[in-house]
Design an enzyme around this catalytic site. Sequence first.
Site, PDB file in Angstrom:
ATOM      1  N   CYS A 199      47.689  24.396  26.883  1.00  0.00           N
ATOM      2  CA  CYS A 199      48.770  23.526  26.415  1.00  0.00           C
ATOM      3  C   CYS A 199      49.805  23.299  27.522  1.00  0.00           C
ATOM      4  CB  CYS A 199      49.446  24.137  25.193  1.00  0.00           C
ATOM      5  SG  CYS A 199      48.419  24.087  23.703  1.00  0.00           S
ATOM      6  N   HIS A 231      54.912  22.422  23.914  1.00  0.00           N
ATOM      7  CA  HIS A 231      55.718  23.339  23.104  1.00  0.00           C
ATOM      8  C   HIS A 231      56.695  24.134  23.954  1.00  0.00           C
ATOM      9  CE1 HIS A 231      53.323  26.829  24.445  1.00  0.00           C
ATOM     10  NE2 HIS A 231      52.256  26.063  24.306  1.00  0.00           N
TER      11      HIS A 231
END
Length: 381
Positions: free
Chosen positions: A356, A340
């Site tokens: 992440c 992201h």
Amino acid sequence: MIVIKVIASGRGEGTAVRGDRIMDRRDISELQDETSRCRGMSRPMAMSMPRAAFELLQIFQAALVCGCVLLAPTAARALTADEVNQAGRPAPTKGKVTRLNASIVKAQVLLARQGVSPGEIDGLDGDNYRKAIDQFRRRENLGDGEIIDAATWQILKGDISSDIVADFVVTKEDIKTRFVRRIPHDYARQARMKRLGYRNAQEMFAERFHMSEGLLRVLNPRTHYRKREETLHVVSVGRTAPSDEARTVEADKTNGMVRALDATGKVIAMYPATIGSEDTPSPEGEYQVVRVVKNPTYHYDPVKNFQQGKNKRRLVLPKGPNNPVGTVWIELSKPTFGIHGTPEPSKISKASSHGCVRLTNWDAEELAQIVRPGTTVRFVD
């Protein structure tokens, strides 16, 4: 004594420099928050703070209240478009150059044009810049190394490239953009907002052109940013997403890099990345892309992910470039994990994530264009 230098812009604002590092608006906002909290601080509490931190807060508070401007011989100066466009090869140095440098701005743009992102283009000799040089040299079979030698500069087309900084005219749509005055750190307060948009025009233009707010201000020392048909000097990356589809994405945890490979195994794009942390490491092995969500909301779950502050219930944070996952969410087949964007591009590969893979918003947007559901994402050490 800690000194913050403020370079006046001629319109009541300025660029703050601590040492040789240009402070961006988020740095200043954090200091303002700390200063506000310290106004009511008791003496015992103040004494418990590290001396350097307390001195910094005292000096910054005095500067805010009194409008004090401290200038020093090492203060950042305005940088012209011609200086960047006509800059030569960055000179080799024994240590890192901590001052903004026209040659480094040029090199960063040229690397980005070649599909090797240096992250935020800031004109500084930082880790992401050096990693980009090393990755480019390896790809072009020039040997490893973090120095741009004559052969590397030639392949980058440094001597024949004079279009690094270009003019951009502020449009009517830009002026109509609605900004948010302040974005609180607390997720519960963010969840009550309508949109996590840009704080101001400087942040908007800096992100649009893949550059730091500090570099934007140095290139435009007497600019309003909200005046229609005003001309801004911005870096011109001029790169489009690779035409080939990425069949595999490698998340290199050791080097803090993400590499996109085509069907033949050729690297078609590289980005600096923040990949997990010691407390919340990224996964191991191979997974697949499940879906790509552009301009996502952020679903906070302290049970499945992590707990921020005192927030113990699930929250949905609104869309916007300052959303915790930025402007793109590439969901992976491992639950709760993905690739992201970020609201803080200057911290990519310099701060930890919650497991992440975090990229700048513009790099995440480019990667989102070349992956699809089923693309393999491999985590490597």
